[in-house]
Design a protein around this motif. Sequence first.
Motif, mmCIF file in Angstrom:
data_model
loop_
_atom_site.group_PDB
_atom_site.id
_atom_site.type_symbol
_atom_site.label_atom_id
_atom_site.label_comp_id
_atom_site.label_asym_id
_atom_site.label_seq_id
_atom_site.Cartn_x
_atom_site.Cartn_y
_atom_site.Cartn_z
ATOM 1 N N ASN A 48 136.540 10.006 93.910
ATOM 2 C CA ASN A 48 137.343 8.874 93.466
ATOM 3 C C ASN A 48 136.790 7.540 93.960
ATOM 4 N N CYS A 49 136.971 6.513 93.134
ATOM 5 C CA CYS A 49 136.660 5.152 93.575
ATOM 6 C C CYS A 49 137.460 4.891 94.851
ATOM 7 N N LEU A 50 136.823 4.324 95.850
ATOM 8 C CA LEU A 50 137.485 4.111 97.138
ATOM 9 C C LEU A 50 138.636 3.113 97.035
ATOM 10 N N ARG A 51 138.643 2.337 95.942
ATOM 11 C CA ARG A 51 139.672 1.312 95.796
ATOM 12 C C ARG A 51 140.770 1.663 94.791
ATOM 13 N N CYS A 52 140.369 2.195 93.622
ATOM 14 C CA CYS A 52 141.380 2.397 92.566
ATOM 15 C C CYS A 52 141.610 3.866 92.223
ATOM 16 N N TYR A 53 140.844 4.762 92.879
ATOM 17 C CA TYR A 53 141.059 6.201 92.712
ATOM 18 C C TYR A 53 140.568 6.757 91.386
ATOM 19 N N ASP A 74 135.050 -2.355 88.053
ATOM 20 C CA ASP A 74 136.280 -3.157 87.975
ATOM 21 C C ASP A 74 136.712 -3.617 89.369
ATOM 22 N N CYS A 75 136.686 -2.703 90.315
ATOM 23 C CA CYS A 75 137.132 -3.048 91.670
ATOM 24 C C CYS A 75 136.183 -4.028 92.343
ATOM 25 N N GLN A 76 134.891 -3.957 91.969
ATOM 26 C CA GLN A 76 133.956 -4.938 92.519
ATOM 27 C C GLN A 76 134.299 -6.334 92.013
HETATM 28 ZN ZN LIG Z 1 137.868 1.226 91.296
#
Ligand SMILES: [Zn+2]
Length: 226
Positions: A46-51, A61-63
């Motif tokens: 999972n993305c460390l920020r948005c899962y 996107d999170c970047q």
């Molecule tokens: Zn993300």
Amino acid sequence: MKCLNCGNSITNNLKIKEIFLFKKIIPDYICQLCRSQLIPLKNKNNCLRCYKPNVSGICSDCQIWEQKYQIINCHQALFEYNQFIHSYFKLYKRYGDVLLAKLFFKDIMSWSKQNQFDVVTYIPSSQSHQRLRGFDPVLELYKDIFDLQLLLVKVDADKPQAQKDRQERLQTPQTFSALPEINRLSKNQSILILDDIYTTGRTLMYAHDIFWESGFKNISTFSLSS
Ligand SMILES: [Zn+2]
Ligand SMILES: [Zn+2]
């Protein structure tokens, strides 16, 4: 018990642990057949920020959220957005079948027991949507699980997020304002903001921003699907 989605009977196979430890059993409203169509997001790189699944590190996107808006996203979700989830929300939100609010009760309840927050709030519908539908879908989804506080107001937007393409979603202007209740909360408390679906993160990031600007620093977000 019958599955709220398809009407099949639900067999509750109690685990030995549940029987012998008198563990409080969380009711389930979805049958095995329907459940087999869900794709849990947990442990999927999972993305460390948005899962979001299948990301190594932080997704693009999170970047953007971090570089452009200085928002450190802290989001978790339960299920991948697939055909099953799509049909579920169509029945639940578009056709207004409010009974479906409980379909994922067990999953959300289990998550809530493993993740503790001081204050739990949610993304409310705009007034016109609520009038049209007769209920607030995010509130109904979570109200029996969390002790919810209404802290945000959503102003009526040009059109719903669901009808927008990716660019339009990202460019949506701030759609929330804070209710006075926000200022009565102690700023060192941890906040959880709930929504139903996470797509680009635009909606939750605006809600996040309201709390950030009000002085909160420990803000997390959660959605059923991502
Ligand atoms: Zn993300
Ligand atoms: Zn079913």
